[in-house]
Design a protein around this motif. Structure first.
Motif, short mmCIF file in Angstrom:
data_model
loop_
_atom_site.label_atom_id
_atom_site.label_comp_id
_atom_site.label_asym_id
_atom_site.label_seq_id
_atom_site.Cartn_x
_atom_site.Cartn_y
_atom_site.Cartn_z
N UNK A 187 -3.52 4.52 14.69
CA UNK A 187 -4.19 4.25 13.42
C UNK A 187 -3.30 3.43 12.48
N UNK A 188 -1.99 3.46 12.74
CA UNK A 188 -1.02 2.89 11.80
C UNK A 188 -0.62 1.48 12.21
N UNK A 189 -1.33 0.49 11.71
CA UNK A 189 -0.99 -0.90 11.98
C UNK A 189 0.23 -1.30 11.16
N UNK A 190 1.16 -2.06 11.74
CA UNK A 190 2.34 -2.49 10.99
C UNK A 190 1.97 -3.24 9.70
N UNK A 191 2.53 -2.79 8.61
CA UNK A 191 2.27 -3.46 7.34
C UNK A 191 0.91 -3.17 6.74
N UNK A 192 0.15 -2.25 7.34
CA UNK A 192 -1.20 -1.97 6.86
C UNK A 192 -1.26 -0.84 5.84
N UNK A 193 -2.48 -0.46 5.49
CA UNK A 193 -2.67 0.57 4.47
C UNK A 193 -2.18 1.93 4.93
N UNK A 194 -2.46 2.28 6.21
CA UNK A 194 -2.02 3.59 6.71
C UNK A 194 -0.50 3.66 6.76
N UNK A 195 0.14 2.56 7.16
CA UNK A 195 1.60 2.53 7.19
C UNK A 195 2.19 2.78 5.80
N UNK A 196 1.56 2.18 4.79
CA UNK A 196 2.04 2.38 3.42
C UNK A 196 1.89 3.84 3.01
#
Length: 272
Positions: A230-239
């Motif tokens: 679910x956690x794409x690099x640089x994405x909302x979930x990562x933040x």
């Protein structure tokens, strides 16, 4: 069909009886012992089962005698059960759903060799989705565990551990629903804070938790792998995950489990 006597008609006892009825148990094979007259009348009226005010009356002729009472009531119940010949011509098993009470405490008061199985359920048994952990006492054989597992499977998933692991079980699945509810509260508060209505926020959070749990159960993948997907690099979930890690959420949950286990150990010592 296994005959079951439930000693204690509170929420947990009622949930077990309802689950057994829903699973196809005949009313005639179920009996409840409830000391409170008003509660007893209510259970009898709503569920159609026989309800008595005496544990000994309920236990006589039952295959499983399930204790679902407060720890402070255990001695009173055991004294009442002492009025009948437990076991006798019928093999019976005592199933304790009482938090913090060891199997040895029962074994010391019951007839010699009487099988006891200790159980730690959690509150989702109220909706048939409990996690039920069973631990055998000194005299409980594999066949006893199989019977107990089949019966309790009516209200959730069942697994077996050694009794010395029950404090850890309490800290994880026994207290675990509260951890999940706390996360849900926080997510709902956050959703309202970014402009969603309480109703919409609640719907989104509840279904997200249900769906995530289903993926954990059915996908065969680890929580780490599912989170990474679910956690794409640089994405909302990562933040978002970065903020959670910065706040120490992971370590806080680990410490919470340790604290709960330690408290469970102290409670267990106090009841012996």
């Amino acid at each position: 069909m296994t005959r079951v006597a439930v000693i204690g008609g509170g929420r947990i006892g009622e949930a077990l009886v309802v689950g057994l009825i829903d699973a196809g148990y005949a009313i005639k094979d179920l009996v409840v012992a409830e000391h409170d007259g008003g509660r007893a009348a209510d259970l009898s009226s709503r569920l159609g089962v026989r309800v008595t005010d005496a544990a000994a009356d309920a236990a006589e002729g039952a295959d499983l005698v399930v204790l679902a009472v407060k720890p402070s009531d255990v001695d009173r119940v055991l004294t009442d059960l002492g009025r009948i010949e437990l076991g006798g011509q019928r093999e019976q098993v005592l199933v304790s759903m009482v938090a913090g009470v060891s199997t040895s405490r029962y074994e010391n008061k019951l007839p010699a060799g009487f099988p006891v199985v200790r159980v730690m359920p959690n509150t989702p048994i109220l909706v048939g989705q409990g996690m039920i952990v069973i631990a055998p006492g000194r005299y409980a054989r594999p066949g006893h565990l199989e019977t107990v597992g089949e019966v309790l499977g009516a209200v959730g998933r069942v697994t077996t551990v050694a009794e010395n692991q029950m404090d850890a079980v309490t800290a994880v699945s026994g207290s675990g629903p509260a951890y999940c509810f706390l996360v849900a509260e926080a997510l709902i508060d956050g959703a309202v804070g970014v402009g969603l209505s309480l109703r919409t926020a609640t719907e989104l959070v509840v279904q997200t938790m249900v769906g995530a749990a289903a993926m954990l159960q059915e996908s065969g993948e680890s929580p780490n792998d599912l989170r990474a997907a679910v956690t794409s690099p640089g994405g909302t979930t990562a933040a978002a995950v970065r903020e959670l890690e910065r706040a120490g959420v992971r370590s806080a949950f680990i410490e919470a489990v340790h604290a709960a286990k330690e408290r469970s150990e102290r409670h267990g010592s106090a009841t012996e």
